[in-house]
Structures are given as structure tokens and as C-alpha cells.
Scaffold this motif. Structure first.
Motif, PDB file in Angstrom:
ATOM      1  N   HIS A   1       0.646  -1.063   0.314  1.00 51.28           N
ATOM      2  CA  HIS A   1       0.203  -0.166  -0.069  1.00 51.28           C
ATOM      3  C   HIS A   1       0.855   1.328  -0.126  1.00 51.28           C
TER       4      HIS A   1
ATOM      5  N   HIS B   1       1.052   4.088  -3.574  1.00 47.07           N
ATOM      6  CA  HIS B   1       1.015   5.417  -2.921  1.00 47.07           C
ATOM      7  C   HIS B   1       1.720   6.198  -2.977  1.00 47.07           C
TER       8      HIS B   1
ATOM      9  N   ASP C   1     -11.225  -2.579   0.791  1.00 48.56           N
ATOM     10  CA  ASP C   1     -10.237  -2.398   1.908  1.00 48.56           C
ATOM     11  C   ASP C   1      -9.530  -2.342   2.049  1.00 48.56           C
TER      12      ASP C   1
ATOM     13  N   SER D   1      -8.691   3.223   0.719  1.00 44.78           N
ATOM     14  CA  SER D   1      -8.031   4.172   1.760  1.00 44.78           C
ATOM     15  C   SER D   1      -6.947   4.154   0.183  1.00 44.78           C
TER      16      SER D   1
ATOM     17  N   TYR E   1      -8.975   7.219  -1.650  1.00 43.93           N
ATOM     18  CA  TYR E   1      -8.905   7.938  -0.277  1.00 43.93           C
ATOM     19  C   TYR E   1      -7.763   9.148  -0.637  1.00 43.93           C
TER      20      TYR E   1
ATOM     21  N   ARG F   1     -19.480   2.530   5.918  1.00 50.98           N
ATOM     22  CA  ARG F   1     -18.940   2.474   4.742  1.00 50.98           C
ATOM     23  C   ARG F   1     -18.698   3.049   3.396  1.00 50.98           C
TER      24      ARG F   1
ATOM     25  N   LYS G   1     -16.974   5.765   3.459  1.00 51.20           N
ATOM     26  CA  LYS G   1     -15.640   6.219   2.933  1.00 51.20           C
ATOM     27  C   LYS G   1     -15.628   6.140   1.662  1.00 51.20           C
TER      28      LYS G   1
ATOM     29  N   ALA H   1     -13.761   8.565  -1.253  1.00 51.31           N
ATOM     30  CA  ALA H   1     -12.711   8.176  -2.079  1.00 51.31           C
ATOM     31  C   ALA H   1     -12.957   7.577  -3.177  1.00 51.31           C
TER      32      ALA H   1
END
Length: 360
Positions: free
Chosen positions: A73, A77, A95, A99, A102, A126, A129, A133
Motif C-alpha cells: 500500500h 501510494h 479495504d 483507502s 482516498y 462504508r 468512506k 474515496a
């Protein structure tokens, strides 16, 4: 043109391959990279990590692989922050992908999520979220799009590419010939999952169920496609231990041809249930989780069904067995029901055809 795509498992790899093929018609020179598997790689995709890195499901299993997933991850990123794509597309793996979406959206990178999480079934919180995101949700099933519209979130029902790939009618004899199988007799496909923990939990009971059925119907023949070499080896070991004399043809890959060749399917819950439905094969669906994961899921999940055909129909079209229900006798009796009731097979195939047309 740089396009980032992250897929999390075998089904995402198949969806990603179809997406890349469509994107290359519009953007033939695009650099498309992220995480994918062999199907995506065959379309000119550059994968930074093996697909198996994210092929983990359930709380206990994720904890075991947490450090590896976290490192992946952080890398993505950092990389996509520096090598900015025109769009980031997360395929399933909510999951992980939500993220990441986002973080990238905060930097002004447009984000799309392809394959809705099961927010209509559990963890409805969620939705907040998802709203933060991703700029657009692409759903495979119409009832999912309705749910997002009710919550005023940007959504597009795109249908399922499998519904276009698979014809409305398939010939089991032709499929058997393509796999060098006998055209005669009754064939049952065993699909205990595409993840290691699934095959580890379901493989033995599926093999024992096949043995149970063979004792009652001695002319039955079996076929079992495994998603990769690791699962092929695992299932081979399970065969030697639990059903050494079973008349079973073991394949690496070729799940769809194997199901097309079969008269009926015993399968783990997941994408295989959709393919079996589109192929019009009666099925029995089973699933097991680690005990702690199941204990938590029982308290969080709010849907009466987990098999995709039953979710689409909002009724029990096919038998589904979960956790302690997954026994040789219960699986066997459910398979016997299809063997002994051809009229009901015809009826469920008509329903499958209706949903096939809806998903195109």
C-alpha cells in the motif's frame, strides 16, 4: 496516458483484463500499471506485485499478511503520487483500494471503484468512506446501482462482462471434447475456491462428498480446475489423502470450460457461482471461514443469502451451505436433489437465462 489499476484476486484479474482490452481501443499507447495477474499481464499490463499479494480474505488471514499488504500500500501510494495517472481504478479489494483511492483523490487524481463492496449486506457505514474515496462507482449488478442511487452517490451499472463473454446456450459435449474428456456420462465440477485458505478448508470435504456421490452413482465422473500451480499441488495432496481412487480430472486453470463440460457444479461461494449461473449449470454453493472470522461475520452481515444467484433472485434458487452446514451428507444430499429432479433443473435454468440477459 498513464492509467493505474489495482486488482485483488483472480476474479479481479479477469475483470481487469476485459477493462484493459476496452481501454486499449481508445488509448492504444497508454501505460497501464498497478497490481494484476496473468490475464491482465497478457494485455500489456505492468504489475508491481503478484496478484496473490492481495488475495487474502477474512480478518484472521489479513492479520497474518498485514505487514506485506501495508508495504504494498505504501509503495503504490508513493509511486502514483510521483508518477501521477490520469485515473486510478480499484477493482474490488475494497479495504485496500478504497483507502488508496482516498489518498490519491486528496491529491487531485480521479478515482473509480469497479465492483461494489457488499455495503447493502454489511458494514453500511462504508458508504461514507466510498463517498470520500471515489468519484464514481461501477457496479456489476443492477440492485447495487439502485442502492447507491438511493444514497445519492455517483454510480453506473455496467453489467458483468462475463454475461457478454458467455453465450446464452453452451454445449457441454463440445466443452468436454475441448478438454479431452469422455462425451458420455454425468460430469460434476468441483471448485473449492481460488484462494489457498478456501481450498484448504473446502477441498477435503468436496472430495469426500464426491466419493459419497460415487458410492451411490458409480458412473459419475468429476473434474476440478485449480486457479494456479500452488492450489493444483494442494488439491493433488488432498486427493491422495481423501479420495485416491476418485475418477477425477484435475486441471490448472480452465475453470469456465470445466464448468461448461459439467452437468452440475459443487462450488465455493464467489465468482464461480456467477459463471455457473451464466453457463446454466445447477449448483450447490458452500463456504467456510476461519472460526473467528465467521463469529464476527455472523454479527455484522445482514443478508439472507450469500450465493450470487440467490442474491440476484432475492430468493433461494440454489442450495447454499455455510460453515458447520458444510458436511459430506448435506452437500451430497443437495447434489442428489439436482440428479434426481431434472424438471427442477430445467426450471432453474430458465431463471438463470433471465438473469443472464439482465446482466448484458
Amino acid at each position: 496516458m498513464r492509467i493505474a489499476i489495482v486488482a485483488g484476486e483472480t476474479s479481479g484479474d479477469l475483470l481487469g483484463a476485459g477493462l484493459i482490452q476496452a481501454l486499449r481501443i481508445r488509448f492504444p499507447d497508454a501505460l497501464i500499471e498497478g497490481i494484476g495477474g496473468p490475464q491482465m499481464n497478457s494485455k500489456g499490463f505492468n504489475s508491481h506485485y503478484p496478484l496473490e499479494t492481495l488475495s487474502v480474505m477474512g480478518l484472521v488471514e489479513v492479520i497474518k499478511h498485514y505487514r506485506q499488504i501495508k508495504h504494498c500500500h505504501h509503495h503504490l501510494h508513493r509511486y502514483f503520487s510521483q508518477q501521477r495517472p490520469q485515473v486510478f481504478i480499484g477493482i474490488d479489494a475494497p479495504d485496500f483500494n478504497l483507502s488508496l483511492e482516498y489518498l490519491l483523490k486528496q491529491q487531485g487524481i480521479p478515482t473509480v471503484h469497479y465492483v461494489s463492496p457488499s455495503v447493502w449486506a454489511w458494514r453500511q457505514y462504508r458508504l461514507r468512506k466510498i463517498a470520500r474515496a471515489c468519484d464514481l462507482m461501477l457496479t456489476l449488478f443492477p440492485f447495487e446501482a439502485v442502492y447507491y442511487q438511493q444514497h445519492q452517490l455517483p454510480v453506473k451499472f455496467v453489467g458483468h462482462p462475463f454475461a457478454d463473454e458467455i453465450p446464452l446456450q453452451t454445449d457441454p459435449i463440445a466443452a468436454r471434447q475441448s478438454l479431452n474428456l469422455s462425451p458420455n456420462g454425468t460430469w460434476i465440477a468441483l471448485l473449492p475456491g481460488s484462494r489457498y485458505f478456501e481450498v484448504n478448508l473446502l477441498g477435503p470435504v468436496f472430495l469426500q462428498t464426491a466419493q459419497w456421490l460415487l458410492a451411490r452413482y458409480p458412473t459419475l465422473q468429476f473434474i476440478a480446475p485449480m486457479a494456479n500451480e500452488t492450489l493444483f499441488k494442494l488439491f493433488s495432496q488432498q486427493m491422495a489423502a481423501f479420495a485416491p481412487n476418485l475418477p477425477l480430472t484435475l486441471l490448472q486453470g480452465q475453470a469456465r470450460p470445466a464448468m461448461a463440460a459439467a452437468d452440475m457444479v459443487l462450488t465455493a461461494s464467489g465468482t464461480a457461482t456467477l459463471e455457473a449461473m451464466l453457463l446454466k449449470r445447477p449448483m450447490v454453493v458452500a463456504y467456510r471461514l476461519a472460526p473467528l472470522t465467521y463469529w464476527l461475520a455472523k454479527r455484522l452481515v445482514h443478508t439472507p443469502y450469500f450465493a450470487l444467484p440467490n442474491l440476484l433472485a432475492q430468493e433461494k434458487l440454489v442450495p447454499e451451505l455455510l460453515q458447520d452446514q458444510v458436511t459430506v451428507e448435506q452437500l451430497g444430499q443437495a447434489m442428489v436433489h439436482w440428479l434426481e429432479h431434472p424438471q427442477q433443473v430445467t426450471q432453474v435454468q430458465a431463471r438463470f437465462t433471465h438473469y443472464h440477459q439482465q446482466l448484458r
